[in-house]
Design an enzyme around this catalytic site. Structure first.
Site, PDB file in Angstrom:
ATOM      1  N   LYS A 188      50.333  30.258  -9.523  1.00  0.00           N
ATOM      2  CA  LYS A 188      51.283  30.706 -10.552  1.00  0.00           C
ATOM      3  C   LYS A 188      52.370  29.914 -10.586  1.00  0.00           C
ATOM      4  CE  LYS A 188      49.136  34.583 -11.793  1.00  0.00           C
ATOM      5  NZ  LYS A 188      47.638  34.341 -11.340  1.00  0.00           N
TER       6      LYS A 188
HETATM    7  C1  LIG Z   1      47.661  38.929 -15.409  1.00  0.00           C
HETATM    8  C2  LIG Z   1      47.140  39.091 -13.699  1.00  0.00           C
HETATM    9  N1  LIG Z   1      47.567  39.958 -13.344  1.00  0.00           N
HETATM   10  C3  LIG Z   1      47.248  40.163 -11.884  1.00  0.00           C
HETATM   11  C4  LIG Z   1      46.705  39.282 -10.997  1.00  0.00           C
HETATM   12  C5  LIG Z   1      46.683  39.449  -9.896  1.00  0.00           C
HETATM   13  O1  LIG Z   1      47.570  38.640  -8.880  1.00  0.00           O
HETATM   14  P1  LIG Z   1      47.382  38.480  -7.275  1.00  0.00           P
HETATM   15  O2  LIG Z   1      46.273  37.329  -7.178  1.00  0.00           O
HETATM   16  O3  LIG Z   1      48.675  38.058  -7.038  1.00  0.00           O
HETATM   17  O4  LIG Z   1      46.871  39.737  -6.853  1.00  0.00           O
HETATM   18  C6  LIG Z   1      46.684  37.820 -11.981  1.00  0.00           C
HETATM   19  C7  LIG Z   1      46.392  36.910 -10.933  1.00  0.00           C
HETATM   20  O5  LIG Z   1      45.607  36.032 -11.051  1.00  0.00           O
HETATM   21  C8  LIG Z   1      47.077  37.796 -13.229  1.00  0.00           C
HETATM   22  O6  LIG Z   1      46.968  36.585 -13.678  1.00  0.00           O
END
Ligand SMILES: Cc1ncc(COP(=O)(O)O)c(C=O)c1O
Length: 382
Positions: A188
């Site tokens: 990210k």
């Molecule tokens: C749009 C979106 N929502 C939620 C997530 C979930 O993030 P995390 O990996 O921090 O749980 C991601 C990550 O890949 C994402 O791209």
């Protein structure tokens, strides 16, 4: 087993600075690794950065979404309207609460953001919340969705995994609804490996989230270590969704460069967009005018022609260039097809079949951008 081969131009590349490593090392040397003063300091700094009353770290954006839906009161029998053109977590967290994700369309391949008109059509008496995703770091219509939700007493949740520091009408994304869920996952914009954060202006939501991220215990390990109390009660069914000190130290250290790194992303995005405009057969989503408010997380393109995604991707791979698909439609995944059958979203499905995400990171060189676009042009012409 196939041989491992890493691309010369990867999708993402993370470069940490010596001061980041020192900040983490200092925390490791301190001997206090679980949630403590560094985490509290980061939360304070990020809340101020967002202009939100509360910023509460958790172990992932998925955890933040889960707690946001719980705080919105989502439970069995409730519906939450979500895009299908997103990562699976946006919908999975609804299912964790016993709720049903109701998938809505994106506007178009030129603007692949949740369509407020389609959201409106899908509202029923069981709709408890709407979750808007700011795809690729570009603001979706959070203002329209907020009005729509406010008029009906529905909670608006923002999945801001792609969009730290991005804005709509000068207001930070994540602060438009009841809660915003950020990701610090390794690929990210603001990454530390794993981690997440929920922001809210509601004292009530903040209290629920703080409690549920740590088993609904009435005191934490740091409180007891620092002599504030010797004991605790457990008042509900909570989770271990805590962030730890080394990650918080890394976030604090990186935060000073967040804006300048995003600015660099914006410059490179505009340059990429200029090069891509010269190619026939490619749609570049969003307008140049959207770039200044965006965090420019990834560089998505849509192939005009359906049916060439795999071939173009593998031609680029042969040239050492990695691509990815942001995103396969959630409603087409096995688990969702079986559980929530009969969903049809033609625009989303076409976007999933034609999208390619190109290599992109703040220290990408102009030569490497040129190389990606030249290889793409060659692949398109073949
Ligand atoms: C749009 C979106 N929502 C939620 C997530 C979930 O993030 P995390 O990996 O921090 O749980 C991601 C990550 O890949 C994402 O791209």
């Amino acid at each position: 087993m196939p041989e491992t081969s890493f691309p010369e131009l990867p999708l993402f590349d993370l470069r940490l600075q010596p001061q980041d490593l020192e900040a983490v090392a200092e925390t490791l040397r301190s001997g206090w690794l679980t949630m403590g003063p560094k985490t509290a300091a980061f939360e304070e700094a990020f809340a101020a950065h967002l202009g939100a009353r509360h910023a509460i770290t958790v172990s992932s954006c998925t955890a933040a979404l889960h707690l946001a839906y719980l705080a919105a009161g989502v439970g069995p029998g409730d519906e939450v309207i979500v895009p299908s053109y997103t990562f699976a977590a946006t919908a999975a967290a609804v299912v964790y609460c016993g709720g049903t994700p109701v998938f809505a369309e994106i506007i178009s391949r030129e603007r692949p953001s949740l369509d407020p008109d389609d959201v409106e059509r899908r509202i029923t008496p069981r709709t408890k919340a709407v979750c808007v995703v700011h795809f690729a770091g570009y603001a979706a219509d959070a203002d329209r969705l907020k009005t729509l939700c406010d008029e009906r007493g529905i909670a608006l949740i923002e999945d801001v995994a792609h969009a730290p520091s991005a804005t709509l009408h000068g207001r930070k994304l994540g602060t438009w609804g009841l809660a915003g869920a950020f990701s610090f996952f390794s690929n990210k914009v603001f990454s530390v490996g794993e981690g997440g954060l929920l922001c809210t202006d509601s004292d009530e939501v903040a209290a629920t989230v703080r409690s549920h991220r740590s088993h609904t215990m009435t005191s934490g390990t740091w409180d007891r270590h620092s002599g504030r109390t010797d004991t605790y009660d457990v008042t509900g069914l909570g989770y271990n969704y805590r962030l730890d000190e080394p990650r918080s130290a890394l976030l604090l250290s990186r935060m000073g460069r967040l804006e300048s790194e995003i600015e660099r992303r914006r410059e490179l995005t505009l340059r990429y967009r200029g090069l891509l405009k010269e190619l026939d057969g490619v749609i570049v989503p969003f307008e140049d005018a959207d770039v200044p408010g965006s965090s420019c997380y990834v560089l998505p393109i849509m192939l005009e022609q359906d049916g060439r995604q795999a071939e173009i991707s593998s031609r680029l791979r042969e040239q050492g260039i990695q691509t990815s698909i942001f995103y396969p439609s959630i409603h087409r995944f096995t688990a969702y097809r079986e559980r929530f059958p009969g969903v049809s979203l033609p625009i989303t499905e076409l976007a999933s079949r034609t999208e390619l995400t190109l290599p992109f990171y703040p220290h990408m060189s102009h030569e490497d951008q040129d190389r990606v676009v030249a290889s793409l042009a060659e692949a398109l012409a073949s």
